[in-house]
Each structure stands twice: as structure tokens, then as C-alpha cells.
Design a protein around this motif. Structure first.
Motif, PDB file in Angstrom:
ATOM      1  N   GLY A 150       0.826  -1.197   0.000  1.00 35.10           N
ATOM      2  CA  GLY A 150       0.000   0.000   0.000  1.00 35.10           C
ATOM      3  C   GLY A 150       0.861   1.247   0.000  1.00 35.10           C
ATOM      4  N   GLU A 151       0.251   2.363  -0.318  1.00 36.01           N
ATOM      5  CA  GLU A 151       0.963   3.637  -0.319  1.00 36.01           C
ATOM      6  C   GLU A 151       1.265   4.075   1.109  1.00 36.01           C
ATOM      7  N   ARG A 152       2.054   5.136   1.222  1.00 33.99           N
ATOM      8  CA  ARG A 152       2.305   5.740   2.521  1.00 33.99           C
ATOM      9  C   ARG A 152       0.967   6.130   3.167  1.00 33.99           C
ATOM     10  N   ASN A 153       0.852   5.867   4.464  1.00 32.46           N
ATOM     11  CA  ASN A 153      -0.357   6.166   5.246  1.00 32.46           C
ATOM     12  C   ASN A 153      -1.566   5.312   4.842  1.00 32.46           C
ATOM     13  N   SER A 154      -1.312   4.193   4.192  1.00 27.45           N
ATOM     14  CA  SER A 154      -2.425   3.293   3.864  1.00 27.45           C
ATOM     15  C   SER A 154      -2.861   2.457   5.055  1.00 27.45           C
ATOM     16  N   ASN A 171       6.179 -23.757   9.198  1.00 24.45           N
ATOM     17  CA  ASN A 171       5.407 -23.625  10.439  1.00 24.45           C
ATOM     18  C   ASN A 171       5.502 -22.237  11.058  1.00 24.45           C
ATOM     19  N   ARG A 172       5.689 -21.244  10.221  1.00 25.47           N
ATOM     20  CA  ARG A 172       5.715 -19.861  10.683  1.00 25.47           C
ATOM     21  C   ARG A 172       4.932 -18.988   9.705  1.00 25.47           C
ATOM     22  N   VAL A 173       4.732 -17.743  10.104  1.00 24.89           N
ATOM     23  CA  VAL A 173       4.120 -16.758   9.229  1.00 24.89           C
ATOM     24  C   VAL A 173       5.141 -15.652   8.975  1.00 24.89           C
ATOM     25  N   LEU A 174       5.371 -15.329   7.719  1.00 26.23           N
ATOM     26  CA  LEU A 174       6.243 -14.218   7.345  1.00 26.23           C
ATOM     27  C   LEU A 174       5.387 -13.106   6.751  1.00 26.23           C
ATOM     28  N   ILE A 175       5.609 -11.873   7.206  1.00 32.62           N
ATOM     29  CA  ILE A 175       4.836 -10.742   6.708  1.00 32.62           C
ATOM     30  C   ILE A 175       5.799  -9.634   6.276  1.00 32.62           C
ATOM     31  N   PHE A 176       5.646  -9.188   5.048  1.00 36.16           N
ATOM     32  CA  PHE A 176       6.463  -8.100   4.508  1.00 36.16           C
ATOM     33  C   PHE A 176       5.538  -6.944   4.148  1.00 36.16           C
ATOM     34  N   ALA A 177       5.658  -5.826   4.857  1.00 38.81           N
ATOM     35  CA  ALA A 177       4.907  -4.622   4.499  1.00 38.81           C
ATOM     36  C   ALA A 177       5.807  -3.743   3.653  1.00 38.81           C
ATOM     37  N   THR A 178       5.291  -3.269   2.523  1.00 37.74           N
ATOM     38  CA  THR A 178       6.164  -2.563   1.589  1.00 37.74           C
ATOM     39  C   THR A 178       5.379  -1.662   0.651  1.00 37.74           C
ATOM     40  N   ARG A 179       6.099  -0.687   0.067  1.00 37.50           N
ATOM     41  CA  ARG A 179       5.575   0.083  -1.063  1.00 37.50           C
ATOM     42  C   ARG A 179       6.263  -0.331  -2.357  1.00 37.50           C
ATOM     43  N   ASN A 180       7.192  -1.305  -2.258  1.00 33.55           N
ATOM     44  CA  ASN A 180       7.938  -1.792  -3.426  1.00 33.55           C
ATOM     45  C   ASN A 180       7.477  -3.207  -3.743  1.00 33.55           C
ATOM     46  N   LEU A 181       6.361  -3.292  -4.378  1.00 29.70           N
ATOM     47  CA  LEU A 181       5.650  -4.554  -4.572  1.00 29.70           C
ATOM     48  C   LEU A 181       6.484  -5.655  -5.208  1.00 29.70           C
ATOM     49  N   PHE A 182       7.080  -5.388  -6.351  1.00 33.95           N
ATOM     50  CA  PHE A 182       7.600  -6.470  -7.177  1.00 33.95           C
ATOM     51  C   PHE A 182       8.916  -7.059  -6.671  1.00 33.95           C
ATOM     52  N   ARG A 183       9.535  -6.474  -5.662  1.00 34.21           N
ATOM     53  CA  ARG A 183      10.763  -7.040  -5.108  1.00 34.21           C
ATOM     54  C   ARG A 183      10.490  -8.289  -4.276  1.00 34.21           C
ATOM     55  N   ILE A 206      -1.839  -8.846   0.114  1.00 37.68           N
ATOM     56  CA  ILE A 206      -2.931  -8.049   0.675  1.00 37.68           C
ATOM     57  C   ILE A 206      -2.654  -6.590   0.324  1.00 37.68           C
ATOM     58  N   VAL A 207      -3.621  -5.924  -0.256  1.00 44.01           N
ATOM     59  CA  VAL A 207      -3.464  -4.519  -0.624  1.00 44.01           C
ATOM     60  C   VAL A 207      -4.328  -3.673   0.302  1.00 44.01           C
ATOM     61  N   LEU A 208      -3.701  -2.681   0.913  1.00 40.64           N
ATOM     62  CA  LEU A 208      -4.408  -1.721   1.765  1.00 40.64           C
ATOM     63  C   LEU A 208      -4.492  -0.375   1.062  1.00 40.64           C
ATOM     64  N   LYS A 209      -5.630   0.273   1.180  1.00 42.76           N
ATOM     65  CA  LYS A 209      -5.797   1.624   0.663  1.00 42.76           C
ATOM     66  C   LYS A 209      -6.701   2.403   1.609  1.00 42.76           C
ATOM     67  N   GLU A 210      -6.160   3.500   2.144  1.00 42.87           N
ATOM     68  CA  GLU A 210      -6.910   4.369   3.057  1.00 42.87           C
ATOM     69  C   GLU A 210      -7.512   3.576   4.210  1.00 42.87           C
ATOM     70  N   LYS A 268      -6.652  -2.675 -12.734  1.00 35.58           N
ATOM     71  CA  LYS A 268      -7.403  -2.446 -11.507  1.00 35.58           C
ATOM     72  C   LYS A 268      -6.570  -1.726 -10.451  1.00 35.58           C
ATOM     73  N   PHE A 269      -5.237  -2.015 -10.419  1.00 38.26           N
ATOM     74  CA  PHE A 269      -4.400  -1.447  -9.378  1.00 38.26           C
ATOM     75  C   PHE A 269      -3.345  -0.475  -9.907  1.00 38.26           C
ATOM     76  N   ARG A 270      -3.443  -0.068 -11.131  1.00 39.27           N
ATOM     77  CA  ARG A 270      -2.378   0.769 -11.683  1.00 39.27           C
ATOM     78  C   ARG A 270      -2.343   2.179 -11.074  1.00 39.27           C
ATOM     79  N   ASN A 271      -3.394   2.579 -10.411  1.00 45.49           N
ATOM     80  CA  ASN A 271      -3.409   3.904  -9.791  1.00 45.49           C
ATOM     81  C   ASN A 271      -2.944   3.869  -8.344  1.00 45.49           C
ATOM     82  N   LEU A 272      -2.457   2.714  -7.870  1.00 47.53           N
ATOM     83  CA  LEU A 272      -1.968   2.643  -6.496  1.00 47.53           C
ATOM     84  C   LEU A 272      -0.627   3.353  -6.378  1.00 47.53           C
TER      85      LEU A 272
END
Length: 251
Positions: free
Chosen positions: A42-46, A202-214, A223-227, A247-251
Motif C-alpha cells: 500500500g501507499e504511505r499512510n495506507s 510452520n511460521r508466518v512471514l509478513i512483509f509490508a512494503t511500497r515496493n511490490l515487485f521485489r 494483501i493490498v491496503l488503501k486508506e 485495476k491497481f495501476r493507480n496505487l
């Protein structure tokens, strides 16, 4: 989403979060399961960071006038009823500000507080992990230890690897990396990805980012967050199909 036959490790139901009377997360519903590698985009402040910090009660420590509505459960129990120490030993959260914080603590202090060990009492597993992250040279002799005990002498890349080491060595059930891998070079990123992938079982990994394709190569869920709202939750393949359909090109 994917593992409905299993019990979720994290379950969020109708959760909204408010800071200074502003709603920053809006009616979040989410289940996270073992063996998932999740990219939260998601974008900054999403709301990415606020969501992850809510798992371990960090928002209340960083901001004033914070309150939430709805439920967040870890292994079936409301996180508000669990001790912070217990939660944070099972769910690790790492974000870029931690790199700056390392300038105010020594290596000996960091190892003692986070792992309960000294540089001279590292286990075989610790040493193996340090080697994989190319950090073992900091511990090879007394001269190196004396110099590198002052973490301000470490490069930013090595500090990041050290934080990754601390997170992995604590052996939690859930790893949360909040934008901390976004600004490193591809060589170091690949090295860290390889190490992280080795411990995914047997674990959960979570990466929060604004650099999707890396991160698409190591995640099985996006998961995509917006506002403050979840607007997409599915596989990388489904995301690419929707992305190519604009659908998501304006993110």
C-alpha cells in the motif's frame, strides 16, 4: 483465504483503529495461517504499519489517544488479554527506525537484552546464522569485538543484517518486516531472502512494503491496503491478472 481447514495463527475481525480521533484502519477482517508468506502492499499512510503494530500493542506506545474496536486474536486468544512480553517473544516486528536506535546501544547490550547471550556464548545455531548473513567477521577475535561492540561503527547494511539475525534467532512464530528491506541493494536482499526462506516452515512471514515487485518471488499471498481498508487479498497470480487489467495501476 488458502488454509481454511487449519486454525489461524492471527485472526482479525471487524477491527478499526483510531489515532487522535482519526480512523486509520477500517473494519479489517483477516486470517493468517502457518506457512504463509504474506506481502502487505500500500501507499504511505495506507495503514500497513498501524496494522502490524496492532498485533503487539506498539501503537499505544508510539502515539497518544489510540484505541481500537473489534478483535485481534493470537492463537485464539484476544491480544489485549495476553502479556506484551509473551506476544513480542512470539511475534517480532522490525522497522527502519530500529536501525537508528542501534546507535545508542552496544552489541553486548543488544545481545543480552534480545537473546540473553553474550558475544562469547553464541550457540552453534547463532554462529551458523551469522555466517549466512556475512556477519561472523565481527565476532572472530577480541580486536574485532572491541571495535564492533560500538554499533555506530557498523554500516547500514550490516546493521540491517544484525536486526534480521536478532529477529530470526529469537525463533518467533510470526516475523513482521515493516518496509525495512525496501532500501537495500539486490545482492543483500537476495541473501536475506534466502535465509528467511529457510525458516518459513510452520511460521508466518509478513512483509509490508511500497515496493511490490521485489517480494513477489517469496510470497504466496498479497494483501493490498488503501486508506485503511483491505481492497485485495489473494495470490500473486491473481494480483498480476488484476494489475494487468488496470485495476491497481493507480496505487
Amino acid at each position: 483465504m488458502i488454509y481454511e481447514e487449519d486454525k489461524p495463527i492471527i485472526e482479525i475481525k471487524d477491527f478499526s483503529l483510531y489515532m487522535n480521533n482519526k480512523e486509520v484502519l477500517k473494519s479489517i477482517n483477516l486470517k493468517l495461517y502457518n506457512n504463509e508468506s504474506v506481502l502487505i502492499y500500500g501507499e504511505r499512510n495506507s495503514g500497513k504499519s498501524a496494522l502490524l503494530r496492532a498485533f503487539v500493542h506498539l501503537n499505544e506506545e508510539l502515539f497518544s489517544n489510540v484505541y481500537g474496536k473489534g478483535d485481534i486474536k493470537y492463537r485464539g486468544k484476544d491480544v489485549r488479554e495476553q502479556e506484551k512480553k509473551y506476544l513480542r517473544s512470539n511475534i517480532t516486528y522490525t522497522e527502519p527506525q530500529y536501525l537508528q536506535n542501534l546507535n545508542y546501544i552496544s552489541l553486548k547490550e543488544l545481545l543480552k537484552v534480545s537473546l540473553g547471550v553474550s558475544p562469547h556464548s553464541l550457540s552453534y545455531e547463532h554462529i551458523s546464522l551469522l555466517k549466512k548473513l556475512d556477519l561472523m567477521n565481527k565476532f572472530v577475535d577480541l580486536k574485532s569485538l572491541k571495535y564492533y561492540n560500538d554499533l555506530s561503527n557498523w554500516s547500514s547494511a550490516d546493521k540491517l543484517s544484525l536486526l534480521i539475525f536478532i529477529s530470526l534467532a529469537r525463533n518467533p512464530n510470526i516475523f513482521m518486516f515493516d518496509s525495512i528491506l525496501d532500501h537495500i541493494d539486490d545482492v543483500l536482499l537476495k541473501k536475506i531472502k534466502d535465509v528467511i526462506s529457510d525458516i518459513n516452515q510452520n511460521r508466518v512471514l509478513i512483509f509490508a512494503t511500497r515496493n511490490l515487485f521485489r517480494y513477489l518471488d517469496i510470497c504466496n499471498r498479497i494483501i493490498v491496503l488503501k486508506e485503511g481498508r483491505i481492497i485485495f487479498d489473494s495470490t500473486p497470480k491473481e494480483f498480476i491478472i488484476n494489475f494487468e487489467g488496470d485495476k491497481f495501476r493507480n496505487l
